[in-house]
Motif scaffolding. Structure first.
Motif, short mmCIF file in Angstrom:
data_model
loop_
_atom_site.label_atom_id
_atom_site.label_comp_id
_atom_site.label_asym_id
_atom_site.label_seq_id
_atom_site.Cartn_x
_atom_site.Cartn_y
_atom_site.Cartn_z
N ASN A 168 22.41 44.22 -27.98
CA ASN A 168 23.59 43.47 -28.42
C ASN A 168 23.34 41.97 -28.40
O ASN A 168 23.93 41.23 -29.19
CB ASN A 168 24.79 43.81 -27.53
N LEU A 201 25.81 39.59 -30.57
CA LEU A 201 27.13 39.93 -30.05
C LEU A 201 27.35 39.32 -28.67
O LEU A 201 28.47 39.12 -28.23
CB LEU A 201 27.31 41.44 -29.97
N LEU A 202 26.25 39.05 -27.96
CA LEU A 202 26.35 38.43 -26.63
C LEU A 202 25.48 37.17 -26.62
O LEU A 202 24.51 37.08 -27.36
CB LEU A 202 25.84 39.40 -25.55
N ARG A 203 25.87 36.24 -25.79
CA ARG A 203 25.11 34.98 -25.70
C ARG A 203 24.14 35.04 -24.53
O ARG A 203 24.55 35.40 -23.42
CB ARG A 203 26.05 33.81 -25.49
N PRO A 204 22.90 34.65 -24.75
CA PRO A 204 21.97 34.60 -23.62
C PRO A 204 22.33 33.45 -22.69
O PRO A 204 22.77 32.38 -23.14
CB PRO A 204 20.62 34.38 -24.28
N ALA A 205 22.14 33.67 -21.39
CA ALA A 205 22.34 32.60 -20.44
C ALA A 205 21.06 31.78 -20.32
O ALA A 205 21.07 30.61 -19.96
CB ALA A 205 22.73 33.16 -19.07
N VAL A 257 20.99 37.53 -19.40
CA VAL A 257 22.37 37.63 -19.88
C VAL A 257 23.26 37.97 -18.71
O VAL A 257 22.93 38.81 -17.88
CB VAL A 257 22.51 38.72 -20.97
N ARG A 258 24.37 37.27 -18.64
CA ARG A 258 25.31 37.51 -17.53
C ARG A 258 26.67 37.93 -18.06
O ARG A 258 27.14 37.42 -19.06
CB ARG A 258 25.48 36.22 -16.73
N TYR A 259 27.28 38.91 -17.37
CA TYR A 259 28.70 39.18 -17.57
C TYR A 259 29.39 38.62 -16.35
O TYR A 259 29.33 39.22 -15.28
CB TYR A 259 28.98 40.68 -17.61
N GLY A 260 30.05 37.49 -16.48
CA GLY A 260 30.65 36.88 -15.30
C GLY A 260 29.58 36.64 -14.26
O GLY A 260 28.60 35.94 -14.51
#
Lengths: 283, 283, 348
Positions: free
Chosen positions: B66, B71-75, B30-33
């Motif tokens: 999450n 709530l978050l998308r896996p990369a 998972v990446r944030y930016g």
């Protein structure tokens, strides 16, 4: 003194028409944190659709119901455009509602033209008590607020789906974790807001004819009322709207009618700056 | 009593899923930016298991939970639940599949009553489509089930029954944690994920709630606990994953992990530093 | 980096060449169109600073434009000032108004600021209509004098060049503000206010100053507007004008000074195109207004939906992705979770 009483009564009626629009702002802002610039357009559209329904010889109450429902559907669609796209920044949503209000203005101009539109309300003969005159239509507007406001409160505080909307407004993330889709709640809020706005338009068009750029003034007045409740308190929005309506009528009566809107704007800015969360704290 | 599900999860669990795990996460990134919060995490939780995830702040524990919750998308990577891929589902759909989460910091709906909070916990079971009407139909049909579930939660946490009309925001931290737990249980989840159970709780209350969790797990509920308090996690879980820097550093029973001096040094060595970071992250 | 510089330099040279040659090819009414492009570029340069670099939305730039215009109008028509002096005073007055209005308003953020600035614009518009003794009200203000240069009145083509020199200057100034130390501070504010504060940037003062600078730009353009057309009426300063400015900046791209130029060129030309299209004899009389507002609205909505950072950055990004694909580097997916963080933060 009777002059004062007259202004007070007229002011309450004016404020009541703002209150319906203000409730719409509150419904949407609570869930989405978006200030819906198209809120005035809902009212304008309500008035125009109503006039077309009456032209088709529909009886008044039925025409009003149709107008409110149609605009509610339009409002839901607008919500889908404005907040439907995942991960859209709030400020972009705001711009989109701005664009949509311009779009609706254009469409209204296209369909209903630029001649001011109006129709007869219920009865044109003014009632009078102690030298204070009231139009029956003004009574209807005030009555509408007296009915809609408790319904609005009941919906958000007592019904399951209303509570889900409120939950979403309180904590969107936790709401998602119990399976509430915030976007669906937002669409619902847009629908409710559009219905409130439309009702305002339907009821006030007999009092002040509609033009295709009426929406900005309607939106500003409603927003100024809603901001008193910090955009989240329905009660604050209604009280703010009534106070604003009275202040504007007094301003027009004792001073100069051309500064009515300026009063609304200054009240709005003053409240925004002094208490960004509203004067009326309790949601 | 087997959890809160009408069809006890034990049955579903034992028939056919002894081999394949209930939750199976493979190579999740998972990446944030540009920041990579998870860099290929694999883990699995068998039905009926109590698994904990520990690791220092910023290890990616909350990101993991999450992401599983939608709530978050896996990369990159996959998340399977009960044999089905859920990596691309929205949080609402994930809840419907049977994964409930007690979020970090509890996040109850502060301006709604305790009873309302609990009832909304069941939202995902009734409202499964964006068209709210079918949800309402299911809700009306399922009134009795709702009542029964509510009573079960009250039986588990009698205190919540006493507080049922209080606004959730006025409860103490421990009471809110009970409420958040009860709300998650209302969704009839097969997998309960808890993010930071002990956060900001007094030790006595923490032990009380931990005991409840143990009982729920013994009754068949699968639990995935994310916990910074390693002692608590080791005391409760049968299997523990150690997360560091977005990767699984170690995995095993508490006894096995305690034997590894490195783990001991990093995670059990300086509880004060960990607590300080925890306090910082809450802001 | 040098390639980029060369591209920008060539672009600016070509633009300057086009601007220089145009008057020979244009009739006066078409020259007006290019004048508007120049004026809107000036306003846009200021608004880009405010929106793109300081992260603030203003729906009141039309108000500052009006302040500048009526300053020149009143000073030359009623005060008989030297037009040059009036043109210099106009942006100063707008800046002063910007500081005064901004002081209370900038306590607000995001949409609240947007609404409050919209209110400012509407108040100015109402005042223009109602202060009849001063502004002439709806009838308008006549007798505005144009500046002279070497004994000749500066008008027509000469004024055209003058406006474009100011426009070019304002782009250069805006660019330099962005590149300066304070400019970098501004960007820090836009990205993270708390962090900016913690490294010792006086956020309030910066926000206020940039708001006043944006007002100054709008005021300068307004002054030029008054001086070129020699007549003012409130109808030129409706709240829609502020929305138009916003659209220009949104189209051109936030955070790019040259975006203001791109935005004004594309929006003004589009407007003119629509006007011409809809004033043909076979089209109903109210079509121009309708068509214009419909197209504006559609553009604003589509850009906000699909290129929230504006047309120019949107195209740049698209090209970058294409190039990356071409080179076989799958690096396009990175954006996705950045926004997801924001969504989570919203939920708090």
């Amino acid at each position: 003194m009777s002059e004062f009483g007259q202004y007070l009564v007229t002011g309450i009626a004016t404020g009541a028409s703002f209150a319906l629009v203000a409730l719409g702002f509150v419904a949407i802002y609570r869930v989405t944190h978006v200030v819906n610039f198209a809120q005035g357009a809902f009212a304008m559209l309500g008035g125009y659709v109503m006039s077309s329904m009456l032209d088709r010889a529909l009886p008044g109450p039925l025409a009003a119901l149709c107008a409110v429902l149609i605009v509610a559907v339009v409002g839901t669609l607008i919500g889908m455009i404005a907040v439907g796209k995942p991960r859209l920044p709030i400020i972009a949503s705001l711009m989109i509602t701005l664009g949509l209000s311009v779009l609706i203005e254009g469409i209204c101009l296209l369909i209903w033209g630029d001649i001011p539109t109006t129709y007869n309300g219920i009865g044109t003969k003014a009632l009078s008590f102690a030298n204070i005159f009231v139009l029956p239509q003004q009574v209807v507007v005030v009555a509408a607020v007296a009915i809609v406001f408790p319904l609005f409160q009941l919906f958000f505080a007592r019904t399951y789906i209303g509570k889900a909307v409120t939950a979403c407004a309180l904590n969107a993330r936790a709401a998602q974790l119990v399976g509430i889709n915030p976007r669906v709640m937002a669409f619902l809020a847009f629908g409710v807001a559009a219905a409130c706005g439309a009702l305002s338009g339907v009821l006030t068009t007999p009092l002040s004819p509609l033009t295709s750029n009426a929406d900005i003034n309607i939106a500003i007045n409603g927003f100024a009322g809603a901001i008193v409740g910090g955009l989240i308190s329905p009660a604050g929005a209604v009280i703010g709207s009534l106070v604003l309506g009275i202040a504007q009528t007094m301003m027009a009566g004792y001073f100069d009618p051309s500064y009515q809107l300026v009063v609304a704007l200054l009240v709005m800015i003053a409240v925004l700056i002094a208490r960004p969360n509203g004067l009326w704290r309790r949601a | 009593m087997t959890g809160l599900t009408p069809q006890p999860p034990l049955h579903q669990v034992e028939s056919g899923s002894m081999e394949e795990p209930l939750l199976d996460v493979r190579d999740l990134a998972v990446r944030y930016g540009s920041i990579e919060a998870l860099r290929g995490v694999s883990l699995s939780v068998k039905a009926g298991e109590f698994v904990a995830i520990v690791g220092p702040n910023g290890a990616g524990k909350s990101t993991l939970v999450n992401t599983i919750a939608g709530l978050l998308r896996p990369a990159r990577g996959t998340i399977a639940f009960a044999g089905q891929q859920i990596g691309s589902l929205s949080s609402a759909r994930v809840v419907q599949r049977g994964i409930a989460q007690v979020p970090e910091g509890r996040q109850v709906f502060s301006d709604l009553s305790v009873a309302d909070n609990l009832q909304l916990g069941a939202y995902g079971r009734y409202f499964q489509s964006p068209f709210l009407i079918d949800g309402y139909a299911r809700l009306l049909g399922g009134r009795r089930a709702m009542r029964t579930d509510l009573d079960r939660v009250y039986a588990l946490f009698p205190k919540l029954h006493d507080l049922r009309d209080r606004l959730a925001g006025t409860l103490s931290g421990g009471e809110q944690q009970m409420l958040a737990l009860g709300r998650a249980l209302m969704s009839e989840a097969r997998l309960l994920m808890i993010d930071e159970l002990s956060l900001g709780l007094a030790p006595i209350i923490m032990r009380d709630i931990a005991e409840h969790l143990r009982v729920l797990n013994a009754e068949g509920l699968t639990v995935l606990l994310v916990e910074q308090n390693v002692n608590l996690a080791f005391a409760l879980a049968r299997r523990v994953y150690v997360l560091e820097n977005g990767r699984v550093r170690a995995e095993g029973t508490p006894e096995e992990l305690r034997r590894q001096p490195e783990i001991e040094r990093v995670y059990l060595g300086s509880p004060i530093a960990a607590t300080a970071m925890e306090a910082h992250s809450v802001e | 980096m040098p390639v980029r510089r060369v591209v920008v330099a060539v672009f600016m040279l070509v633009a300057a060449g086009v601007v220089a040659v145009l008057p020979r090819a244009l009739t006066p009414d078409k020259r007006d169109i290019v004048i508007f492009i120049g004026l809107y570029t000036i306003v846009g340069a200021g608004l880009t600073l405010l929106m793109g670099f300081a992260g603030q939305v203003s729906l009141g730039q039309g108000g500052f434009f009006a302040v500048g215009a009526y300053t020149v109008g009143l000073l030359t028509a009623k005060g008989h000032w030297n037009p040059w002096l009036a043109l210099i005073v106009a942006p100063v007055v707008a800046m002063a108004v910007g500081y005064i209005v901004g002081l209370p308003l900038l306590r607000l953020r995001g949409h609240h600021l947007a609404v409050a600035t919209l209110a400012f614009g509407i108040i100015i518009y109402t005042l223009l209509n109602n202060l009849r003794d001063l502004t002439g009200g709806p009838i308008g203000l006549h007798g505005i004098k144009q500046p002279t240069l070497g004994g000749n009145v500066l008008s027509g083509d000469h004024f055209y060049y003058f406006i474009w020199i100011v426009a070019a200057l304002s782009l250069v100034i805006a660019y330099n503000i962005v590149r300066s130390r304070p400019g970098r501070a501004l960007r820090a504010i836009a990205q993270h206010e708390g962090a900016a504060e913690s490294i010792g940037i006086n956020v309030r003062l910066y926000r206020l100053t940039i708001f006043a600078i944006a007002a100054t730009f709008a005021g300068a353009a307004g002054g030029l507007f008054a001086s070129y057309f020699k007549f003012l009426s409130p109808d030129s300063f409706t709240p829609t004008l502020s929305i138009l400015f916003l659209i220009i900046v949104a189209v051109g791209g936030l955070g790019n000074v040259y975006g203001a130029l791109v935005g004004s060129v594309s929006i003004v030309l589009l407007t003119e195109f629509l006007k011409r299209l809809s004033t043909r004899p076979d089209v109903p009389a109210r079509a121009p207004v309708v068509l214009q507002s419909l197209v504006y609205a559609a553009i604003l909505i589509l850009i906000m939906l699909f290129m929230p950072r504006g047309l120019l950055p949107g195209i740049q990004q698209f090209v970058a992705i294409l190039i990356a694909r071409f080179k076989g580097k799958p690096g396009a997916d990175v954006r996705q979770n950045e926004a997801a963080v924001g969504e989570l933060a919203d939920g708090r």
